[in-house]
Scaffold this motif. Structure first.
Motif, PDB file in Angstrom:
ATOM      1  N   LEU A 162     -44.760  43.773 119.963  1.00 26.29           N
ATOM      2  CA  LEU A 162     -45.775  42.721 119.987  1.00 26.29           C
ATOM      3  C   LEU A 162     -45.832  41.998 118.651  1.00 26.29           C
ATOM      4  CD1 LEU A 162     -47.937  41.452 121.724  1.00 26.29           C
ATOM      5  CD2 LEU A 162     -49.562  43.051 120.724  1.00 26.29           C
ATOM      6  N   SER A 163     -45.866  42.785 117.620  1.00 29.47           N
ATOM      7  CA  SER A 163     -46.019  42.164 116.302  1.00 29.47           C
ATOM      8  C   SER A 163     -44.823  41.292 115.953  1.00 29.47           C
ATOM      9  CB  SER A 163     -46.177  43.245 115.244  1.00 29.47           C
ATOM     10  OG  SER A 163     -45.030  44.056 115.244  1.00 29.47           O
ATOM     11  N   ARG A 164     -43.688  41.679 116.456  1.00 32.47           N
ATOM     12  CA  ARG A 164     -42.491  40.886 116.198  1.00 32.47           C
ATOM     13  C   ARG A 164     -42.620  39.494 116.764  1.00 32.47           C
ATOM     14  NH1 ARG A 164     -40.074  41.210 112.154  1.00 32.47           N
ATOM     15  NH2 ARG A 164     -41.304  42.920 111.478  1.00 32.47           N
ATOM     16  N   ILE A 165     -43.165  39.460 117.960  1.00 33.30           N
ATOM     17  CA  ILE A 165     -43.287  38.166 118.627  1.00 33.30           C
ATOM     18  C   ILE A 165     -44.195  37.262 117.835  1.00 33.30           C
ATOM     19  CG2 ILE A 165     -44.059  37.006 120.706  1.00 33.30           C
ATOM     20  CD1 ILE A 165     -43.242  39.448 122.246  1.00 33.30           C
ATOM     21  N   TYR A 166     -45.207  37.857 117.305  1.00 29.57           N
ATOM     22  CA  TYR A 166     -46.111  37.078 116.470  1.00 29.57           C
ATOM     23  C   TYR A 166     -45.435  36.638 115.182  1.00 29.57           C
ATOM     24  CZ  TYR A 166     -50.778  37.011 118.447  1.00 29.57           C
ATOM     25  OH  TYR A 166     -51.876  36.715 119.175  1.00 29.57           O
ATOM     26  N   GLY A 167     -44.920  37.629 114.504  1.00 27.80           N
ATOM     27  CA  GLY A 167     -44.408  37.397 113.140  1.00 27.80           C
ATOM     28  C   GLY A 167     -43.155  36.570 113.116  1.00 27.80           C
ATOM     29  N   THR A 168     -42.054  37.198 113.291  1.00 31.52           N
ATOM     30  CA  THR A 168     -40.819  36.429 113.298  1.00 31.52           C
ATOM     31  C   THR A 168     -40.601  35.933 114.708  1.00 31.52           C
ATOM     32  OG1 THR A 168     -39.681  38.469 113.773  1.00 31.52           O
ATOM     33  CG2 THR A 168     -39.682  37.735 111.487  1.00 31.52           C
ATOM     34  N   ALA A 169     -40.016  34.796 114.793  1.00 32.10           N
ATOM     35  CA  ALA A 169     -39.772  34.261 116.121  1.00 32.10           C
ATOM     36  C   ALA A 169     -38.568  34.965 116.715  1.00 32.10           C
ATOM     37  CB  ALA A 169     -39.500  32.784 116.036  1.00 32.10           C
ATOM     38  N   CYS A 170     -38.491  34.947 117.990  1.00 32.46           N
ATOM     39  CA  CYS A 170     -37.405  35.658 118.626  1.00 32.46           C
ATOM     40  C   CYS A 170     -36.545  34.687 119.386  1.00 32.46           C
ATOM     41  CB  CYS A 170     -37.942  36.677 119.615  1.00 32.46           C
ATOM     42  SG  CYS A 170     -39.147  37.728 118.873  1.00 32.46           S
ATOM     43  N   SER A 188     -43.079  19.890 125.482  1.00 27.83           N
ATOM     44  CA  SER A 188     -43.754  20.162 126.745  1.00 27.83           C
ATOM     45  C   SER A 188     -42.973  21.152 127.603  1.00 27.83           C
ATOM     46  CB  SER A 188     -43.947  18.839 127.493  1.00 27.83           C
ATOM     47  OG  SER A 188     -42.699  18.195 127.593  1.00 27.83           O
ATOM     48  N   THR A 189     -41.656  21.136 127.512  1.00 21.58           N
ATOM     49  CA  THR A 189     -40.875  22.057 128.340  1.00 21.58           C
ATOM     50  C   THR A 189     -40.025  22.968 127.471  1.00 21.58           C
ATOM     51  OG1 THR A 189     -39.167  20.383 128.442  1.00 21.58           O
ATOM     52  CG2 THR A 189     -40.672  20.500 130.315  1.00 21.58           C
ATOM     53  N   PRO A 190     -40.624  24.028 126.981  1.00 25.31           N
ATOM     54  CA  PRO A 190     -39.861  24.919 126.103  1.00 25.31           C
ATOM     55  C   PRO A 190     -38.723  25.577 126.864  1.00 25.31           C
ATOM     56  CG  PRO A 190     -41.953  25.904 126.718  1.00 25.31           C
ATOM     57  CD  PRO A 190     -41.958  24.524 127.257  1.00 25.31           C
ATOM     58  N   GLN A 191     -37.546  25.451 126.341  1.00 20.74           N
ATOM     59  CA  GLN A 191     -36.396  26.035 126.990  1.00 20.74           C
ATOM     60  C   GLN A 191     -35.847  27.216 126.199  1.00 20.74           C
ATOM     61  OE1 GLN A 191     -34.876  25.174 129.998  1.00 20.74           O
ATOM     62  NE2 GLN A 191     -36.818  24.115 130.273  1.00 20.74           N
ATOM     63  N   LYS A 192     -35.699  27.028 124.901  1.00 20.49           N
ATOM     64  CA  LYS A 192     -35.031  28.062 124.124  1.00 20.49           C
ATOM     65  C   LYS A 192     -35.807  28.315 122.853  1.00 20.49           C
ATOM     66  CE  LYS A 192     -30.599  26.272 125.534  1.00 20.49           C
ATOM     67  NZ  LYS A 192     -29.509  25.411 125.107  1.00 20.49           N
ATOM     68  N   PHE A 193     -35.784  29.541 122.437  1.00 23.28           N
ATOM     69  CA  PHE A 193     -36.346  29.857 121.140  1.00 23.28           C
ATOM     70  C   PHE A 193     -35.227  30.347 120.237  1.00 23.28           C
ATOM     71  CE2 PHE A 193     -39.964  30.265 123.936  1.00 23.28           C
ATOM     72  CZ  PHE A 193     -40.892  29.522 123.241  1.00 23.28           C
ATOM     73  N   TYR A 194     -35.115  29.704 119.132  1.00 28.80           N
ATOM     74  CA  TYR A 194     -34.127  30.164 118.165  1.00 28.80           C
ATOM     75  C   TYR A 194     -34.826  30.606 116.909  1.00 28.80           C
ATOM     76  CZ  TYR A 194     -30.571  28.026 121.051  1.00 28.80           C
ATOM     77  OH  TYR A 194     -29.749  27.719 122.066  1.00 28.80           O
ATOM     78  N   LEU A 195     -34.176  31.485 116.198  1.00 31.75           N
ATOM     79  CA  LEU A 195     -34.669  31.825 114.871  1.00 31.75           C
ATOM     80  C   LEU A 195     -34.470  30.606 113.983  1.00 31.75           C
ATOM     81  CD1 LEU A 195     -32.943  35.293 114.562  1.00 31.75           C
ATOM     82  CD2 LEU A 195     -35.373  34.887 114.896  1.00 31.75           C
ATOM     83  N   THR A 196     -35.435  30.296 113.186  1.00 32.13           N
ATOM     84  CA  THR A 196     -35.276  29.189 112.245  1.00 32.13           C
ATOM     85  C   THR A 196     -34.399  29.665 111.099  1.00 32.13           C
ATOM     86  OG1 THR A 196     -37.175  29.876 110.984  1.00 32.13           O
ATOM     87  CG2 THR A 196     -37.575  28.338 112.773  1.00 32.13           C
ATOM     88  N   PRO A 197     -33.826  28.718 110.365  1.00 28.53           N
ATOM     89  CA  PRO A 197     -32.956  29.136 109.246  1.00 28.53           C
ATOM     90  C   PRO A 197     -33.634  30.131 108.288  1.00 28.53           C
ATOM     91  CG  PRO A 197     -32.654  26.824 109.673  1.00 28.53           C
ATOM     92  CD  PRO A 197     -33.744  27.282 110.605  1.00 28.53           C
TER      93      PRO A 197
END
Lengths: 878, 562
Positions: free
Chosen positions: B42-50, B98-107
């Protein structure tokens, strides 16, 4: 295609275009005159045939010295001098530097006439651009100071800049400073002209002669050993530029000349389509870190990048010398900056990128003067890439110094003796010059501290104080607390804290000052230079009586404020001396006097094994207990009465504090406030500090720093050596008649000069100014070096300033002169003259009204009297 | 201790999973990924993006050991965090909001993962003069296993000259690689010590005086040493030097580094084996020594002393020398031989060491006995001990050992043990000024990158731009504008280099993020780093890298002196 060409091509040295510019005529008159063997003897040997060496030779011979030999390891004017960009600029931050540059300008101007050698001198003027308001303030400050020493300059609008130089992009500028009399000149030719003139005056010049080391006997130069034999001489001048450090070290008793070279790049281009006029002004865009001058119809542009490349750290390295290549990638930020400033240059063709190492010093000021350890060993080097601008003036001052024993101006800021042995580490120099070189074009703001080469000398309390929020400044390598940041307060980051206005620590220092006034504060002042002089008989007293102006034949336990004067009556040092016993004295001087004072004492002390001088700076930690409650803290810690009856002002006693015995307690604070200085053997330092802080708690004790001290002492009109006082100011000129005993029954150095001055009156007077219409929150703060105007006439400059928290006004100290309106000659300054004037202080072009005082404001003392505590303040020496 | 097929080192099929990943279209049904969600912290999702593929795939970065706090699937989880993530709009741009497709880690997130284990050491300069031929080293590791099974070590020999650096690739757990990383350098250092020093140390132990320090470790905070086994390890080491003292005949004072390295390797492996056989009264230690012996580790160790460089290698990690040619280009010189099926000499050796009738079984499917990829290793007593001994130790061992399928499993065709040795192959190289650096890395790196690329990337990184073909104008018509364009281009090319201060980090960035054109592709890097633990191992191995930089000035000076 283009890329490939660039990468395969290797640079060729001495391409034809290059030779055209820097005429390689060196040695023409040198070689034929002196291809014979070296003389066996000479009066002076100068090492280095660059602009510095030739300038010293020129001035020495002009002043009538004979038997001067100049040795150059390669050819004349072939080192940094040859590769110099050739810009002569008088807009410097120090007045002494402005004067040197101004003199150089006048000298070079007439050099062609004098010698018949073309120097390429063209009066182009120069324009200093400001991209930010802060930069403009900085320029305005320089401008004010240039004007008062007679160098024309003005602040101009961006529009005017565009008129003066058509190629410039001025859209991002907020203003500029125009110095019309600045010039460009071929530095190699100037050096050759100076050498030629010197040679006509009898100076013998030998090139291709390397000095191996300087021979010294009994602390005195006796000769030099070269690769072509020995020369006996009395004086040696080290003008070896970037090799000066190595040459200094090559001595048996090394002479430390702290400087270090960095690579420096500039660009040469072919002419523009419509060639640039030869008198097109030189541009300095400090915010863009570049300078631009015209060069044969094209431009020459270089700069001082943020990431300098230090070189030759391990000494002269043939490999590195050969590898001095153009580094375009390194130059890229400067090139971008250039093209932003002059977009039309895009199509201009490159001739080459020149890499010429420049020499830098640990504090961005050049190095001149006599070695503290070897008499007759003079140095002139470390020009921080302003060698051409300073060459003439610096050569003149050094020649005066050698001939007369002292230069005609105060050059303490440039004196070799400002450095100690601690600045001679290669690692220190390498790291420090990497900070210094970018600083040349950085904004120069008040209270700037170097960030590299720190934490070298520290008090044993350093960690304790640091943990309590101390912020540090450095003097002579010693860390001193500026102020203590309370745990709940945050200060700005270093870069953001740069300001000409009210600084973010204002309230912090205010509370420290308030605590000094109302309760008690502790300041760690361990950095002060401390000497002990003892003898078996009366020798110590005798020599001190001769060296110091005040009467030191006082009862044991007394402290005397006194000056160590030179023959002219000027302060060589300002110190407090405690008589520990009949035959031993304890001497406290400013921190940066460690080398200079030692050298001066050594020079005048007779050779007597029964007279011992010892530097005990490192043996004692000094705590300054300032404030009305100091007396309570100390008496509680020592179970001894500390009231004025038992412990009068300016008194010194060894006593116990806490468990520690043998603490030297002195009733003085260097500020005019009541309190004590505690000189604690370092092993007891932590104990005494802890005891003081523990007991002091109920008296409201807290730590304070030097900024509070500074505010206190300036408010009380306490002048400090090195800031307000120098070798050209006498006790009479700063109202310290009481510290001079002309009739103490024996002669002392400077007595004659003081007697004469007493009869004739003084020509300048240290005065305290209280700014009247100055808004602390909104107006620019004074710093030092601001011009003072009396009834609209320029009369002098400020030497230091601080905000006085009691007066709630800014206080500046400064000297008032009385220049004759007709001739400009200096006239006698009387108290009446001071008191009858209307004063203004010019801060960056804005004049603020000021009240002049010759004595500290009495209201400060009455304020204190309301306290029913001890009143040591009244008893403090004036 | 988990083992599975694919790139894994030991191919015992215990459990298997193979999930398709890495196609942008992601055709796999979403149900397939649901189990993964459970592994999200859970905390990971909050903290660093996945990294999130479609709405339903959300995984924690694999370098964090699993937490007990698990995220339970919730239908609304996607909306749960989206509004809070300000980086979202920043990286993806408004049109996707509006339409989130992908989540990437930011640099910055990618960097924090890559840099979590990085370590740099600079040999201190003394008054501007560095007398060591080593300038310093950069090291880093990126886990694929959880916990990571690779280890690294670096230390300066204090009683002799020289520096030791090594990478250790563990398999079947990290116990063995951990033990080797702690102990091997002591064995080497002791082997190198002259007789007098050994005597002095032994006397000091005997009389209770303070010991001479032997090694100065250069460790990342994550590189731990086990406190519990310290006493046991010390006793084994002491027995070793006592034997060395006894063996000393006093005739030769010259210590041969090559011999010392070989002896140290063999001795340590022997000690590991012995400790497991003897056991320990302390149950924790007893289990530990057994885990060490039953897991395995390869080792690649470099010893640098002046111009003398020795590389001792056991297994399939590799040491690669970066040489700069006169024209500034880079070439790679391999200083070690891989001990695996690709090395014909190794296959030959194995076949010769065992009866002819085993020729087919001893190397099968490119593995030792069809199981183990490296042909030499520490530990792995399953391939060293007789079947009797294995059974005896396991039976008398603690229950945990008995419950373990892997330890109980006897390799097939196990007739003439030992099949495995820890004896290293030692290579000597005399450093030249053109030898600029040495890369020690576990096979995780060499699997993904060609050695030539490795050396080029490190070389360009270490030398910055200076040796990227310096530009010179000399006589050609070049305008300021052209030059400016060229320089800006060059700077842009180099800017990615400057993201990493650490050469090893830079190399990992390339190893994980390189696209088919050899350039770092941020999207790819981001995907790779956000793989869940279970999947990470499918796409890459643990990577551990040490880049040692040599001081050409000192090397040159040493050469001239001789």
């Amino acid at each position: 295609m283009f890329h490939r060409l660039l990468s395969v091509v290797r640079r060729q040295r001495n391409s034809r275009g290059w030779q055209k510019w820097s005429s390689v005529r060196s040695g023409a008159f040198v070689a034929e005159a002196h291809s014979v063997a070296l003389p066996a003897e000479a009066h002076v040997v100068i090492c280095g045939g660059g602009i510095m060496g030739t300038s010293v030779a020129y001035h020495l011979s002009k002043m009538g010295w004979k038997d001067i030999v100049l040795l150059e390891q390669g050819r004349l004017a072939a080192g940094s001098t040859r590769f110099c960009a050739g810009i002569l600029s008088t807009a410097r931050h120090l007045t002494i530097e402005q004067k040197m540059a101004d003199y150089s300008n006048k000298l070079y101007h007439q050099l062609e006439q004098e010698t018949g050698i073309q120097t390429g001198y063209i009066r182009t003027g120069s324009i200093f651009l400001a991209q930010t308001q802060d930069r403009l303030i900085s320029l305005k400050r320089v401008n004010s100071r240039l004007n008062v020493i007679g160098i024309p300059s003005e602040i101009i609008s961006p529009k005017k800049v565009a008129e003066l130089h058509p190629l410039l992009n001025v859209h991002d500028l907020v203003g500029a400073m125009h110095v019309p009399e600045d010039a460009v000149v071929s530095s190699a030719d100037v050096a050759l002209a100076l050498a030629s003139a010197a040679s006509q005056n009898g100076v013998q010049i030998y090139d291709r002669t390397s000095i191996l080391h300087v021979m010294v006997r009994k602390g005195q130069v006796t000769g030099v050993e070269t690769d072509k034999g020995q020369i006996q001489c009395q004086y040696f001048v080290n003008c070896a530029g970037q090799w000066a450090y190595e040459l200094g070290l090559s001595n048996e008793e090394p002479v430390s000349i702290p400087l270090h070279a960095c690579e420096h790049f500039y660009l040469l281009t072919r002419p523009l389509e419509t060639p640039l006029q030869s008198n097109a002004p030189t541009i300095v865009d400090a915010d863009g870190r570049i300078y631009i001058r015209n060069w044969q119809g094209g431009i020459l542009s270089g700069g001082f990048e943020k990431n300098p490349k230090p070189i030759f750290t391990e000494g002269k390295n043939q490999l590195e010398i050969q590898n001095l290549q153009e580094d375009w990638d390194h130059f890229e930020p400067l090139l971008s900056s250039l093209l932003r400033r002059m977009p039309e240059l895009e199509a201009l063709e490159i001739v080459k990128l020149v890499n010429c190492p420049e020499t830098f010093t640990p504090d961005m000021r050049c190095i001149m003067g006599e070695s503290p350890s070897v008499q007759g060993y003079f140095v002139l080097a470390g020009m921080n890439s302003a060698g051409l601008s300073f060459g003439g003036g610096a050569g003149k001052y050094l020649a005066e110094w050698m001939v007369h024993g002292y230069p005609s101006e105060n050059i303490w800021e440039l004196d070799l003796k400002r450095f100690g042995a601690l600045q001679s580490s290669r690692t220190f120099l390498r790291h420090r010059v990497m900070e210094v070189m970018p600083l040349l074009y950085d904004l120069k703001v008040p209270r700037w501290d170097f960030q590299t080469g720190r934490q070298l000398r520290t008090s044993p309390l350093y960690d304790r104080l640091d943990a309590q929020g101390a912020r540090w400044m450095e003097k002579h390598g010693f860390e001193r607390p500026k102020y203590f940041v309370p745990p709940d307060k945050d200060l700005l980051a270093l870069e953001q804290s740069k300001t000409f206005y009210k600084p973010d620590w204002f309230e912090i220092v205010e509370s420290e000052v308030k605590c000094c006034k109302e309760a008690v504060c502790v300041i760690d002042m361990s950095s002060f230079t401390k000497f002990e002089i003892t003898s078996t008989g009366d020798q110590a007293l005798e020599v001190l009586q001769y060296l110091f102006s005040n009467d030191l034949d006082v009862p044991v336990g007394h402290i005397v404020h006194t000056g160590m004067l030179n023959q002219g009556g000027g302060y060589e040092n300002d110190c407090s001396i405690a008589r520990l016993s009949k035959r031993s004295f304890f001497m406290i001087s400013p921190t940066d006097q460690q080398v200079h004072c030692w050298a001066w004492l050594k020079k005048y002390m007779p050779e007597d094994s029964n007279l011992i001088l010892e530097d005990v700076t490192w043996k004692y930690t000094a705590l300054n207990l300032i404030g009305p409650r100091a007396v309570d803290v100390l008496s509680e810690l020592s179970y001894a009465p500390m009231t004025p009856d038992h412990f009068p002002s300016l008194f010194c006693k060894e006593m116990s504090v806490g468990y520690a015995n043998g603490i030297r307690v002195m009733s003085m604070t260097h500020t005019g406030e009541p309190g004590f200085m505690l000189y604690i053997p370092i092993e007891y330092a932590l104990h005494v500090y802890n005891e003081v802080m523990g007991v002091g708690q109920k008296y409201g004790i807290r730590n304070a720093g030097y900024y509070a001290l500074r505010s206190l002492r300036i408010e009380k009109f306490f002048a400090f050596w090195g800031q307000d006082l120098n070798t050209l100011t006498t006790p009479l000129e700063c109202g310290r008649e009481s510290r001079v005993k002309l009739d103490k029954g024996m002669d002392f150095i400077g007595r004659d000069a003081l007697l004469q001055q007493k009869q004739n009156g003084v020509y300048k007077r240290l005065t305290m100014f209280i700014l009247d219409d100055h808004d602390t929150d909104l107006d620019l703060w004074p710093w030092w070096g601001e011009p003072i105007y009396r009834n609209g006439q320029y009369v002098g400059k400020t030497t230091s300033s601080a905000y006085g928290y009691t007066l709630e006004r800014h206080v500046c100290l400064g000297f008032v002169h009385n220049f004759s309106e007709d001739t400009g000659e200096e006239q006698v300054v009387t108290a009446d003259f001071i008191n009858r004037g209307e004063y203004e202080i010019d801060i960056a072009g804005h004049r603020f009204q000021a009240k002049a005082k010759l004595y500290p404001v009495p209201s400060l003392f009455t304020h204190k009297r309301r306290k029913d505590d001890v009143e040591l303040s009244d008893l403090q020496g004036k | 201790m988990c083992v599975c097929p694919g790139p894994r080192r030991i191919g015992i099929p215990v459990r298997s999973s193979s999930l398709p990943l890495f196609s942008d279209a992601m055709p796999a049904p979403t149900q397939l990924f649901f189990p993964l969600i459970r592994n999200c912290e859970l905390s990971r999702i909050y903290g660093t993006a996945c990294y999130c593929h479609h709405k339903h795939l959300c995984c924690s970065p694999p370098y964090i050991p699993q937490s007990h706090l698990r995220y339970t699937p919730h239908p609304a989880y996607a909306t749960f965090y989206r509004p809070k993530d300000s980086w979202w709009q920043y990286t993806q741009g408004r049109r996707y909001a509006s339409t989130p497709q992908k989540f990437y880690l930011t640099p910055p997130q990618v960097n924090s993962i890559l840099k979590a284990n990085e370590y740099s050491f600079k040999v201190p300069e003394f008054d501007g003069k560095n007398v060591s031929s080593v300038l310093g080293f950069d090291s880093n590791q990126l886990p694929a296993n959880a916990p990571i099974e690779d280890r690294r070590s670096a230390a300066t020999c204090l009683q002799t000259r020289g520096m030791l650096l090594g990478v250790f690739d563990g398999h079947a757990g990290c116990a063995c690689s951990q033990a080797v990383s702690e102990r091997l350098f002591y064995y080497i250092a002791v082997s190198l010590l002259p007789h007098e020093t050994l005597l002095e140390i032994e006397n000091a132990v005997e009389s209770g005086r303070a010991l001479l320090p032997i090694l100065q470790w250069h460790k990342h905070p994550n590189d731990y040493f086990s406190k519990e086994a310290s006493k046991l390890y010390f006793n084994s080491l002491r027995t070793y030097w006592q034997e060395l003292i006894d063996l000393n005949t006093g005739e030769s004072t010259d210590i041969d580094v090559k011999e010392a390295l070989i002896n140290a390797f063999k001795r340590l492996d022997n000690d590991i084996s012995l400790e497991a056989q003897v056991g320990d009264p302390n149950s924790f230690l007893n289990y530990l020594v057994l885990r060490v012996a039953f897991s395995g580790a390869t080792a690649c160790v470099a010893h640098v002393d002046g111009v003398d460089l020795h590389v001792a290698n056991t297994g399939d990690s590799r040491a690669m020398l970066g040489v700069q040619e006169e024209d500034g280009s880079w070439s790679a010189v391999t200083l070690s031989n891989d001990h695996n099926a690709q090395n014909e000499r190794e296959v030959e050796r194995l076949k010769l060491e065992h009866p002819k009738n085993e020729a087919k079984s001893v190397v099968k499917q490119d593995r030792l006995l069809g199981l183990l990829m490296p042909f030499r290793a520490f530990g792995d007593v399953k391939f060293k001990w007789s079947i009797d001994l294995q059974k005896r130790v396991i039976e008398s061992g603690p229950d945990q050992l008995n419950d373990n399928e892997y330890t109980k499993f006897i390799p097939p065709n196990y007739y003439t043990p030992p099949y495995l040795t820890a004896e290293p192959e030692v290579t000597y190289h005399r450093l030249r000024p053109q030898d600029k650096f040495l890369v020690l890395a576990t096979d995780g790196l060499w699997e993904t990158m060609h050695r030539q690329d490795v050396v080029r990337i490190v070389g360009e990184h270490l030398t910055g731009m200076h040796h990227q073909q310096p530009i010179a104008v000399g006589g050609y018509k070049v305008t300021l504008g052209q030059m400016h364009g060229l320089l800006t281009e060059r700077r842009a090319k180099m800017s990615s280099v400057f993201e990493d201060q650490n050469a090893a980090t830079h190399l990992i960035r390339h190893a994980v993020g390189n696209n088919e054109f050899g350039a770092v592709d941020h999207e790819r890097l981001s995907k790779m780093l956000s793989l869940p633990e279970e999947l990470a191992r499918m796409y890459r191995d643990d990577i551990t890298i040490i880049v040692v930089q040599f001081n050409s000035h000192v090397v040159g000076a040493c050469q001239n002196q001789e």
